[in-house]
Design a protein around this motif. Sequence first.
Motif, mmCIF file in Angstrom:
data_model
loop_
_atom_site.group_PDB
_atom_site.id
_atom_site.type_symbol
_atom_site.label_atom_id
_atom_site.label_comp_id
_atom_site.label_asym_id
_atom_site.label_seq_id
_atom_site.Cartn_x
_atom_site.Cartn_y
_atom_site.Cartn_z
ATOM 1 N N ASN A 1 38.453 5.708 -21.831
ATOM 2 C CA ASN A 1 39.857 6.058 -21.640
ATOM 3 C C ASN A 1 40.501 5.045 -20.709
ATOM 4 O O ASN A 1 39.886 4.028 -20.383
ATOM 5 C CB ASN A 1 39.980 7.486 -21.105
ATOM 6 N N VAL B 1 46.014 0.718 -29.996
ATOM 7 C CA VAL B 1 44.840 1.584 -29.786
ATOM 8 C C VAL B 1 43.729 1.389 -30.814
ATOM 9 O O VAL B 1 42.557 1.477 -30.480
ATOM 10 C CB VAL B 1 45.232 3.082 -29.706
ATOM 11 N N ASN B 2 44.107 1.097 -32.072
ATOM 12 C CA ASN B 2 43.042 0.922 -33.072
ATOM 13 C C ASN B 2 42.312 -0.410 -32.912
ATOM 14 O O ASN B 2 41.298 -0.649 -33.556
ATOM 15 C CB ASN B 2 43.577 1.121 -34.493
ATOM 16 N N TYR C 1 41.076 1.105 -27.677
ATOM 17 C CA TYR C 1 40.531 2.388 -27.223
ATOM 18 C C TYR C 1 39.982 3.283 -28.342
ATOM 19 O O TYR C 1 39.301 4.263 -28.064
ATOM 20 C CB TYR C 1 41.570 3.146 -26.389
ATOM 21 N N LEU C 2 40.284 2.956 -29.597
ATOM 22 C CA LEU C 2 39.728 3.758 -30.687
ATOM 23 C C LEU C 2 38.586 3.038 -31.403
ATOM 24 O O LEU C 2 38.084 3.516 -32.418
ATOM 25 C CB LEU C 2 40.838 4.131 -31.696
ATOM 26 N N PHE D 1 42.899 9.922 -27.185
ATOM 27 C CA PHE D 1 41.966 8.948 -27.786
ATOM 28 C C PHE D 1 40.800 9.616 -28.523
ATOM 29 O O PHE D 1 41.025 10.321 -29.491
ATOM 30 C CB PHE D 1 41.477 7.955 -26.725
ATOM 31 N N LEU D 2 39.555 9.424 -28.029
ATOM 32 C CA LEU D 2 38.379 9.912 -28.765
ATOM 33 C C LEU D 2 37.884 11.272 -28.274
ATOM 34 O O LEU D 2 36.851 11.757 -28.723
ATOM 35 C CB LEU D 2 37.250 8.880 -28.638
ATOM 36 N N TYR E 1 50.909 2.793 -25.006
ATOM 37 C CA TYR E 1 50.240 4.070 -24.737
ATOM 38 C C TYR E 1 51.254 5.112 -24.284
ATOM 39 O O TYR E 1 52.441 4.853 -24.281
ATOM 40 C CB TYR E 1 49.135 3.864 -23.686
#
Lengths: 70, 453
Positions: free
Chosen positions: B14, B61-62, B65-66, B89-90, B386
């Motif tokens: 994160n 994000v892809n 963080y993803l 996120f995840l 974000y």
Amino acid sequence: MREITSSMAGTVLNIMVEAGQEVTAGQEVLMLESMKMEIPVESEASGKVAEVKVNVGDFVNEGDILIVFE
Amino acid sequence: MERGSIVRKILIANRGEIALRIIKTCREMGIETVAVYSDADKDLPFAKEATFAFNIGEPPVNKSYLKTDTILEIAKREKVDGIHPGYGFLSENASFARAVKNAGITFIGPDPETIEMMGDKIVSRKTMMEAGVPVVPGSGEGTSTLEEACKLADLMGYPVMLKASGGGGGIGMVRCENEQALAKSFDSTKTRAKAYFGSDEVFVEKYIQNARHVEIQVFGDNHGNIVHLFERDCSIQRRHQKVVEESPSPFLSEQTKQKMYETALTAAAAVQYKNAGTIEFIVDEEENFYFLEMNTRLQVEHPVTEQITGLDLVKWQLLAASGEKLPLSQNDIKQQGHSIEFRLYAEDPKTFLPSPGKLSMFEWVASPGVRVDYGYVSGTTVSPFYDPMVAKCIIHGETRLEAIEKAVQFFDELNLEGIKTNAPLFKEILKDEDFRKGNYSTAFLTEKAFAVK
């Protein structure tokens, strides 16, 4: 007006117009998602759409061309 | 290592304030931390404060963080014992939790099966109904056609909420006043659900007028113990997203609260819940309450609970993930005073449109009862990639009035320059008579003149 550019970086969530379509000033043409917010993009003037430069899911940066008019 | 082993080094999947908040507890517990960050976040405090930090890619994000494969590779290479997913996120991605587990690393959260079940709004509704937990009157099944949706909406009566089954975080839901509105929103909601959550399944639910949004914090361990840590009232929202949260709720009777705690424990037990979780309820004007959803992670607003209980929920998460029993039993968990959290967002205080940019100045006066969980400091940049949260300002007082007065002083003294934030909105809210009386619903910001939408 020849084109609509993105006012901020974000992901294209929805496209409400297609090539050949007439739009009026103030009409919502596209929905962006940025910073977890849905941000409607409106056309500043009337005109006929020549090309939609982006697809749903695309990431666009500030200043990127979204829609080109005839 | 299997689930239940002692955690000595963790990776935090994160960013921003929550990554920094997790690092702080880990440091106190002597646990090493591995941060991962995108190009946009390289100067943020969390990337600097972690024991180790690695760049994982470009800002979107892809591409950072993803990227589960990259994150798992780093976790294995760095030999961490656990992965903390934070929120967003995840954190509620069951396949990620499963992949972590399969890699022999402890996922700091509930079992993947629980995440999966609660992540699907239709399945979670069914599970709760079977456990005897009241749910919002609704379709109970996904609707694929407009005709079906209209028929169901007629049965329960307008207004209704049209929601994405895989949705969350306030995105993908539309309030429909009548059949015309439902017809107008149906296709666009499906498209949006598909684009955003990967499934175009939607459902209709009764819209509850003048509702309050109250949630109960629960906690479980691997030994079958489950406790609650009281409620949080999260009714002050804009665009279905929370802005102010407080505990205790200024509106509920003691009797209703007790009933909600018991119901939340029943709900958590129904899914053998482990680690930190939250049961969200909608409460109507007569104090009837209905299950809305379960969040299978640490919530953004968890500090509200920490300030009234004196407990560190991240520490509890790490202990539970290490296979230890919960540190306290229900009778030993006490609440003291009143706490209110304000989510300081980089956005226009009236239109709520995002306002990213460089935070040239961000200073506040530290005083007893004031806690600021920040993600940015003076001189750093809030990027557009974000969520817009700059910091969470959590104010604690012996009474609600004392907390409000301290908050007024906090925002008067807050020195923030460079970007627009919603701090002026908080000043308005704190002055508002209805807010001061605790008399508000989720419609509060829509109805007040100091906010546009």
